[in-house]
Design a protein around this motif. Structure first.
Motif, PDB file in Angstrom:
ATOM      1  N   MET A  53      35.345  44.618  30.156  1.00  0.00           N
ATOM      2  CA  MET A  53      36.797  44.473  30.150  1.00  0.00           C
ATOM      3  C   MET A  53      37.253  43.447  31.189  1.00  0.00           C
ATOM      4  O   MET A  53      38.283  42.791  31.017  1.00  0.00           O
ATOM      5  N   GLN A  54      36.482  43.316  32.281  1.00  0.00           N
ATOM      6  CA  GLN A  54      36.821  42.315  33.278  1.00  0.00           C
ATOM      7  C   GLN A  54      36.701  40.906  32.711  1.00  0.00           C
ATOM      8  O   GLN A  54      37.327  39.964  33.205  1.00  0.00           O
ATOM      9  N   ARG A  55      35.950  40.762  31.612  1.00  0.00           N
ATOM     10  CA  ARG A  55      35.848  39.470  30.944  1.00  0.00           C
ATOM     11  C   ARG A  55      37.197  39.030  30.380  1.00  0.00           C
ATOM     12  O   ARG A  55      37.377  37.850  30.034  1.00  0.00           O
ATOM     13  N   SER A  56      38.151  39.952  30.272  1.00  0.00           N
ATOM     14  CA  SER A  56      39.483  39.572  29.807  1.00  0.00           C
ATOM     15  C   SER A  56      40.141  38.609  30.796  1.00  0.00           C
ATOM     16  O   SER A  56      41.066  37.878  30.428  1.00  0.00           O
ATOM     17  N   VAL A  57      39.683  38.607  32.026  1.00  0.00           N
ATOM     18  CA  VAL A  57      40.141  37.632  33.019  1.00  0.00           C
ATOM     19  C   VAL A  57      39.330  36.348  32.901  1.00  0.00           C
ATOM     20  O   VAL A  57      39.868  35.246  32.772  1.00  0.00           O
ATOM     21  N   THR A  58      38.005  36.484  32.910  1.00  0.00           N
ATOM     22  CA  THR A  58      37.125  35.314  32.915  1.00  0.00           C
ATOM     23  C   THR A  58      37.278  34.473  31.651  1.00  0.00           C
ATOM     24  O   THR A  58      37.450  33.249  31.718  1.00  0.00           O
ATOM     25  N   LEU A  59      37.226  35.125  30.484  1.00  0.00           N
ATOM     26  CA  LEU A  59      37.337  34.385  29.225  1.00  0.00           C
ATOM     27  C   LEU A  59      38.706  33.738  29.063  1.00  0.00           C
ATOM     28  O   LEU A  59      38.823  32.616  28.566  1.00  0.00           O
ATOM     29  N   TYR A  60      39.728  34.440  29.512  1.00  0.00           N
ATOM     30  CA  TYR A  60      41.087  33.900  29.463  1.00  0.00           C
ATOM     31  C   TYR A  60      41.174  32.612  30.276  1.00  0.00           C
ATOM     32  O   TYR A  60      41.731  31.607  29.821  1.00  0.00           O
ATOM     33  N   LEU A  61      40.601  32.615  31.474  1.00  0.00           N
ATOM     34  CA  LEU A  61      40.634  31.428  32.315  1.00  0.00           C
ATOM     35  C   LEU A  61      39.808  30.292  31.723  1.00  0.00           C
ATOM     36  O   LEU A  61      40.198  29.121  31.799  1.00  0.00           O
ATOM     37  N   MET A  62      38.678  30.624  31.118  1.00  0.00           N
ATOM     38  CA  MET A  62      37.832  29.593  30.522  1.00  0.00           C
ATOM     39  C   MET A  62      38.540  28.893  29.371  1.00  0.00           C
ATOM     40  O   MET A  62      38.518  27.664  29.257  1.00  0.00           O
ATOM     41  N   VAL A  63      39.185  29.676  28.503  1.00  0.00           N
ATOM     42  CA  VAL A  63      39.911  29.070  27.381  1.00  0.00           C
ATOM     43  C   VAL A  63      41.112  28.280  27.902  1.00  0.00           C
ATOM     44  O   VAL A  63      41.443  27.212  27.372  1.00  0.00           O
ATOM     45  N   ASN A  64      41.765  28.796  28.935  1.00  0.00           N
ATOM     46  CA  ASN A  64      42.840  28.044  29.592  1.00  0.00           C
ATOM     47  C   ASN A  64      42.357  26.658  29.991  1.00  0.00           C
ATOM     48  O   ASN A  64      43.040  25.657  29.767  1.00  0.00           O
ATOM     49  N   ALA A  65      41.183  26.624  30.618  1.00  0.00           N
ATOM     50  CA  ALA A  65      40.639  25.358  31.097  1.00  0.00           C
ATOM     51  C   ALA A  65      40.396  24.383  29.953  1.00  0.00           C
ATOM     52  O   ALA A  65      40.733  23.202  30.031  1.00  0.00           O
ATOM     53  N   ILE A  66      39.805  24.876  28.876  1.00  0.00           N
ATOM     54  CA  ILE A  66      39.511  24.019  27.726  1.00  0.00           C
ATOM     55  C   ILE A  66      40.790  23.488  27.094  1.00  0.00           C
ATOM     56  O   ILE A  66      40.911  22.304  26.773  1.00  0.00           O
ATOM     57  N   LEU A  67      41.768  24.372  26.927  1.00  0.00           N
ATOM     58  CA  LEU A  67      43.018  23.974  26.286  1.00  0.00           C
ATOM     59  C   LEU A  67      43.761  22.918  27.097  1.00  0.00           C
ATOM     60  O   LEU A  67      44.394  22.015  26.522  1.00  0.00           O
ATOM     61  N   GLN A  68      43.689  23.000  28.409  1.00  0.00           N
ATOM     62  CA  GLN A  68      44.430  22.057  29.230  1.00  0.00           C
ATOM     63  C   GLN A  68      43.952  20.623  29.055  1.00  0.00           C
ATOM     64  O   GLN A  68      44.715  19.681  29.251  1.00  0.00           O
ATOM     65  N   LEU A  69      42.682  20.465  28.668  1.00  0.00           N
ATOM     66  CA  LEU A  69      42.167  19.125  28.445  1.00  0.00           C
ATOM     67  C   LEU A  69      42.891  18.432  27.293  1.00  0.00           C
ATOM     68  O   LEU A  69      43.045  17.206  27.284  1.00  0.00           O
TER      69      LEU A  69
END
Length: 405
Positions: A53-69
């Protein structure tokens, strides 16, 4: 009409109200942390490990990073307004999916889709830079993020109470309603601020090397990435520290969790008032020094056998204060290196920042497993904050070398 003739407002004759920019950026902050006090409750509901469930933070941030590009160059090409509105539509749909998800895996898939709301953060900064230059942009970004800081300050408190009273889903109902309101506000108030572009998106992306080869850009990017990295590590580890080490209830975790946001609010106020007078580099330097010094307190207290929730969460307030001074100025610095690529700079810088944040959040969650104290989290936060100080010292030295000062 605008006092900046180089800016053409395509949809409206006036720039957006600052409250609209605050709302657009605050929605992403709320989505990131409002539900964190209920992570243990969510793990029990889905019959899943806390680490999953803590991956809800990690995965969210990772997709955030990709989208910002992509968000930055796309907004430079087709405009800020359509990208923002489209992202808020997708966010509300993804939030509904989180509420209805039957399994942890499906929830995490929709949680990753929620990351599209990062457009509000990226383009909120770019809109400011469209309207005003340099230190004035840092000041205005300071006011925007000062208002935005209220959300992470009270969000976890509200999230903890909602979770205890109605269940974890209530937090996502709140996000759904908030998303609809922000979308309506953006539609009615936020006109286009980007200058009209006649180039192709492919040509816009090709201009990234201008940023990639700029040492000043990377200096500011490093300062913001490592400064925010301390906070993202906190996001990944603080729920565990509060519930498993200090044995706090979800509402108590929510109350303590907002401590750095209080400091961030004050730091943004300082940035808004002093950035024009003191300059970007000095404000970043002072901010990184405060954050790093603040983390010495829990480090020393744990080593001295004084490990309490009050000491840990109270000292993290200084991290928030320093970050509140650092982030607006660091972001303004990145956007000012190549003003015609403001959207791209905001996206690239944000992507690097969130990619680093995702790694630190995951590291914090993994290193804390089974620990009897908050020391692993404190060490990660201290190391990241120290690197932010090194980055701005490098940037200052580089500028003096180039200018011969």
């Amino acid at each position: 009409m605008s006092s900046h003739p180089e800016v053409r407002y395509l949809d409206r004759a006036t720039p957006p109200h600052i409250s609209t920019l605050i709302a657009a950026t605050a929605l992403g902050a709320m989505s990131m942390n409002v539900f964190l006090p209920t992570l243990p409750q969510m793990a029990e509901y889905f019959q899943a490990d806390y680490a999953l469930m803590q991956r809800s933070v990690t995965l969210y941030l990772m997709v955030n990073a990709i989208l910002q590009l992509g968000i930055g160059p796309i907004s430079d090409r087709i405009g800020r307004r359509p990208v923002l509105l489209g992202s808020f539509v997708l966010f509300t749909l993804a939030t509904l999916g989180c509420i209805l998800a039957p399994t942890a895996e499906i929830f995490l898939a929709f949680r990753m889709a929620q990351a599209v709301v990062v457009a509000g953060l990226v383009l909120g900064r770019a809109v400011v830079r469209d309207m005003v230059p340099g230190p004035q942009a840092a000041s205005m970004i300071g006011y925007v993020t000062m208002g935005m800081a209220i959300v992470p300050m009270i969000g976890p408190v509200i999230g903890g109470v909602l979770g205890e009273t109605f269940g974890w889903q209530a937090n996502f109902v709140l996000l759904l309603v908030s998303g609809l309101l922000v979308m309506a506000l953006t539609w009615f108030d936020l006109g286009e601020t980007a200058s009209a572009s006649t180039g192709r998106l492919r040509d816009q992306i090709r201009e990234y090397p201008e940023l990639l080869t700029s040492r000043r850009f990377w200096g500011y990017c490093g300062a913001t990435t490592f400064a925010s990295g301390a906070f993202f590590a906190y996001l990944g580890g603080a729920p565990y520290v509060g519930s498993e080490i200090y044995h706090l209830t979800p509402s108590q975790v929510g109350f303590y969790f907002g401590a750095p946001a209080l400091g961030y609010f004050l730091g943004n106020f300082v940035a808004a008032r002093l950035s024009v007078r003191l300059g970007i580099n000095r404000m970043i330097l002072y901010g990184t020094v405060i954050s790093t010094a603040g983390l010495i307190i829990p480090l020393a207290s744990i080593l001295g056998g004084i490990d309490s929730a009050q000491v840990f969460f109270g000292s993290v307030t200084l991290v928030g204060l320093g970050n509140g001074m650092t982030m607006p100025n660091g972001n303004s610095g990145m956007l000012s290196v190549r003003p015609h690529l403001a959207g791209s700079a905001s996206g690239l810088g944000g992507a690097v920042m969130l990619a680093g944040g995702a790694g630190l959040a995951d590291m914090a969650g993994n290193f804390l497993a089974g620990s009897a104290t908050a020391m692993p989290l404190v060490l990660i936060m201290f190391g990241s904050s120290l690197l932010s100080l090194v980055a701005i010292l490098y940037t200052i030295r580089r500028e003096r070398f180039v200018t011969g000062g």
